[in-house]
Design an enzyme around this catalytic site. Structure first.
Site, PDB file in Angstrom:
ATOM      1  N   CYS A 113       0.861  -1.156  -0.030  1.00 33.47           N
ATOM      2  CA  CYS A 113      -0.084  -0.108   0.013  1.00 33.47           C
ATOM      3  C   CYS A 113       0.950   1.159   0.105  1.00 33.47           C
ATOM      4  O   CYS A 113       0.339   2.347  -0.519  1.00 33.47           O
ATOM      5  CB  CYS A 113      -1.039  -0.038   1.104  1.00 33.47           C
ATOM      6  N   HIS A 250      -3.360   7.487   1.974  1.00 33.69           N
ATOM      7  CA  HIS A 250      -3.702   6.212   1.383  1.00 33.69           C
ATOM      8  C   HIS A 250      -5.290   5.669   2.027  1.00 33.69           C
ATOM      9  O   HIS A 250      -5.433   5.869   3.167  1.00 33.69           O
ATOM     10  CB  HIS A 250      -2.884   5.017   2.000  1.00 33.69           C
ATOM     11  N   ASN A 280     -10.123  -0.058  -0.772  1.00 36.83           N
ATOM     12  CA  ASN A 280      -8.660   0.076  -0.639  1.00 36.83           C
ATOM     13  C   ASN A 280      -8.084  -0.611  -1.976  1.00 36.83           C
ATOM     14  O   ASN A 280      -8.077  -1.724  -2.172  1.00 36.83           O
ATOM     15  CB  ASN A 280      -8.125  -0.743   0.708  1.00 36.83           C
TER      16      ASN A 280
HETATM   17  O1  UT7 Z   1      -3.919  -0.692   3.360  1.00 35.90           O
HETATM   18  C1  UT7 Z   1      -3.140  -0.924   4.436  1.00 35.90           C
HETATM   19  C2  UT7 Z   1      -3.499  -2.165   5.244  1.00 35.90           C
HETATM   20  N1  UT7 Z   1      -4.955  -2.500   5.707  1.00 35.90           N
HETATM   21  C3  UT7 Z   1      -5.639  -1.492   6.712  1.00 35.90           C
HETATM   22  O2  UT7 Z   1      -5.200  -0.444   7.098  1.00 35.90           O
HETATM   23  C4  UT7 Z   1      -6.747  -2.163   7.554  1.00 35.90           C
HETATM   24  C5  UT7 Z   1      -6.624  -1.881   8.973  1.00 35.90           C
HETATM   25  N2  UT7 Z   1      -7.492  -2.680   9.779  1.00 35.90           N
HETATM   26  C6  UT7 Z   1      -8.950  -2.053   9.614  1.00 35.90           C
HETATM   27  O3  UT7 Z   1      -9.184  -1.469   8.617  1.00 35.90           O
HETATM   28  C7  UT7 Z   1      -9.706  -2.803  10.533  1.00 35.90           C
HETATM   29  O4  UT7 Z   1      -9.170  -3.683  11.421  1.00 35.90           O
HETATM   30  C8  UT7 Z   1     -11.125  -3.600   9.758  1.00 35.90           C
HETATM   31  C9  UT7 Z   1     -11.709  -2.882   8.951  1.00 35.90           C
HETATM   32  C10 UT7 Z   1     -10.218  -4.928   8.984  1.00 35.90           C
HETATM   33  C11 UT7 Z   1     -11.736  -4.424  10.930  1.00 35.90           C
HETATM   34  O5  UT7 Z   1     -12.375  -3.519  11.786  1.00 35.90           O
HETATM   35  P1  UT7 Z   1     -12.296  -3.933  13.360  1.00 35.90           P
HETATM   36  O6  UT7 Z   1     -12.888  -2.717  14.095  1.00 35.90           O
HETATM   37  O7  UT7 Z   1     -10.661  -3.863  13.784  1.00 35.90           O
HETATM   38  O8  UT7 Z   1     -13.136  -5.042  13.562  1.00 35.90           O
HETATM   39  P2  UT7 Z   1     -12.433  -6.528  14.127  1.00 35.90           P
HETATM   40  O9  UT7 Z   1     -11.535  -7.160  13.366  1.00 35.90           O
HETATM   41  O10 UT7 Z   1     -11.926  -6.082  15.776  1.00 35.90           O
HETATM   42  O11 UT7 Z   1     -13.812  -7.371  14.328  1.00 35.90           O
HETATM   43  C12 UT7 Z   1     -15.096  -6.922  14.728  1.00 35.90           C
HETATM   44  C13 UT7 Z   1     -15.963  -8.029  14.702  1.00 35.90           C
HETATM   45  C14 UT7 Z   1     -15.467  -9.515  14.698  1.00 35.90           C
HETATM   46  O12 UT7 Z   1     -16.662 -10.184  15.335  1.00 35.90           O
HETATM   47  P3  UT7 Z   1     -16.375 -10.611  16.968  1.00 35.90           P
HETATM   48  O13 UT7 Z   1     -15.152 -11.252  17.259  1.00 35.90           O
HETATM   49  O14 UT7 Z   1     -16.366  -9.376  17.450  1.00 35.90           O
HETATM   50  O15 UT7 Z   1     -17.577 -11.198  17.185  1.00 35.90           O
HETATM   51  C15 UT7 Z   1     -15.485  -9.939  13.429  1.00 35.90           C
HETATM   52  O16 UT7 Z   1     -15.674 -11.251  13.215  1.00 35.90           O
HETATM   53  O17 UT7 Z   1     -16.468  -8.002  13.312  1.00 35.90           O
HETATM   54  C16 UT7 Z   1     -16.571  -9.145  12.594  1.00 35.90           C
HETATM   55  N3  UT7 Z   1     -16.282  -8.892  11.280  1.00 35.90           N
HETATM   56  C17 UT7 Z   1     -17.264  -8.813  10.400  1.00 35.90           C
HETATM   57  N4  UT7 Z   1     -18.595  -8.637  10.588  1.00 35.90           N
HETATM   58  C18 UT7 Z   1     -19.426  -8.503   9.299  1.00 35.90           C
HETATM   59  C19 UT7 Z   1     -15.178  -9.139  10.689  1.00 35.90           C
HETATM   60  N5  UT7 Z   1     -15.348  -8.618   9.175  1.00 35.90           N
HETATM   61  C20 UT7 Z   1     -16.560  -8.546   9.210  1.00 35.90           C
HETATM   62  C21 UT7 Z   1     -17.532  -8.459   8.105  1.00 35.90           C
HETATM   63  N6  UT7 Z   1     -18.685  -8.149   8.125  1.00 35.90           N
HETATM   64  N7  UT7 Z   1     -16.971  -8.174   6.673  1.00 35.90           N
END
Ligand code: UT7
Length: 323
Positions: A113, A250, A280
């Site tokens: 990225c 980004h 992204n």
């Molecule tokens: O390009 C540079 C690299 N990438 C990034 O910068 C991405 C960086 N990370 C992020 O943007 C965020 O961490 C994400 C968007 C990937 C995830 O958001 P989060 O607030 O960190 O969520 P999380 O991973 O803590 O997940 C929260 C919950 C989980 O459920 P439980 O364990 O709380 O029951 C996940 O299983 O959301 C669930 N979950 C989803 N639910 C619905 C994960 N993906 C999804 C989804 N739809 N697509």
């Protein structure tokens, strides 16, 4: 002092738009979750015949048209991509060929990225070192082809596209009043290489593999890393957030963009956001966002613009320039 000045910018997106609603039919997710956690509303997904090189070549043609230049005028092409058409030769030589160009030289840059920030910095050094006068800097990606479409934690986040700009050598007086690239700062730390990676490769599995990410871990580091390199660029030029016309980050997640802007005391009306439209797009996200903001008249000649990125590696970096 020689400066690297932006002469033109262009972009190219696949034909097909995929909404969050459409993804609800593929994996257990919801428009609400995706919008709230990421700010993404839709992304473009490459169809048959649309590749990183084809999108990159179209973006390059648009950038050349804006610059009023032809491929004959270009000395060098750098293409930032982690999704090349072939393992080799480079996507940059593929684009060179699509532009009908057989002089000069072309190579790829791989920093995921952060690829476009790395490519911009590299191009600036070639220009200031007198090795090239005009360079096409391209970010072109088809991340949709690296995704595990059964993994809801990653497949909803990414999209495809390309952006390109033409940099040209121009004499400046060495002050922050010059047009062109004024400062840049690159960083990486391979200790984090397993937090965002592809679980395949030529030299390991012999397969392409799928993108894997510990999203929360990436998120945790992102804001601090971004603000660190942005502040370094300010320090190197004696500028501050007050001098900035536009922050063009980004586009990974609106919450990361928002968090970094707050920490840097940059109001959101000075931040270019396209993550809602494009998702992204890795190395393509910054030139796509720059292109959108130039096209709608926000970024104008003379504006002070900061671009920044953080991604797999981890790699991160920022470039400060006067448009
Ligand atoms: O390009 C540079 C690299 N990438 C990034 O910068 C991405 C960086 N990370 C992020 O943007 C965020 O961490 C994400 C968007 C990937 C995830 O958001 P989060 O607030 O960190 O969520 P999380 O991973 O803590 O997940 C929260 C919950 C989980 O459920 P439980 O364990 O709380 O029951 C996940 O299983 O959301 C669930 N979950 C989803 N639910 C619905 C994960 N993906 C999804 C989804 N739809 N697509």
């Amino acid at each position: 002092m020689i400066r690297s000045v932006v002469r033109g910018i262009g972009s190219s997106l696949p034909k097909r738009v995929v909404s969050n609603r459409e993804l609800e039919t593929l994996v257990e997710t919801s428009d609400d979750w995706i919008v709230q956690r990421t700010g993404i509303r839709q992304r473009y997904i490459a169809g048959e015949g649309e590749t990183s090189a084809s999108l990159g070549a179209e973006a390059a043609k648009a950038a050349l048209a804006m610059a009023g230049l032809s491929p004959d005028d270009i000395d060098m092409i750098i293409c930032a991509t982690s999704t090349p058409d072939n393992t080799f030769p480079s996507t940059a030589v593929n684009i060179q060929n699509r532009l009908g160009m057989s002089h000069g030289f072309a190579f790829d840059m791989q920093a995921v990225c952060s690829g476009f920030v790395y490519a911009l910095t590299t191009a600036d050094l070639y220009i200031r070192g007198g090795q090239a006068r005009r360079i096409l800097v391209i970010g072109a990606e088809t991340f949709s082809r690296l995704l595990d479409w059964k993994d809801r934690t990653t497949c909803v986040l990414f999209g495809d596209g390309a952006g390109a700009l033409v940099l040209e050598a121009e004499e400046g007086d060495g002050t922050a009043q010059d047009r062109g690239i004024l400062a840049s700062c690159l960083r990486s730390d391979g200790a984090h290489k397993d937090k965002l990676y592809v679980d395949g490769g030529v030299s390991t599995t012999g397969t392409i593999g799928h993108l894997r990410m510990e999203g929360r871990e990436v998120f945790k580091h992102a804001v601090g890393m971004i603000t660190d390199v942005v502040e370094q660029c300010f320090a190197d030029t004696g500028m501050s957030a007050d001098d900035l016309d536009w922050l063009v980050p980004h586009q990974a997640n609106l919450r990361i963009i928002d968090g970094a802007a707050k920490k840097l005391s940059i109001p959101m009306d000075k931040v270019v956001v396209t993550v809602d439209q494009h998702g992204n797009t890795s190395a393509a996200s910054i030139p796509l966002a720059l292109s959108a903001a130039v096209a709608d008249g926000r970024i104008k000649k003379g504006d002070i613009v900061m671009v920044d990125a953080m991604g797999g590696g981890f790699t991160w970096g920022a470039v400060l320039l006067r448009w």
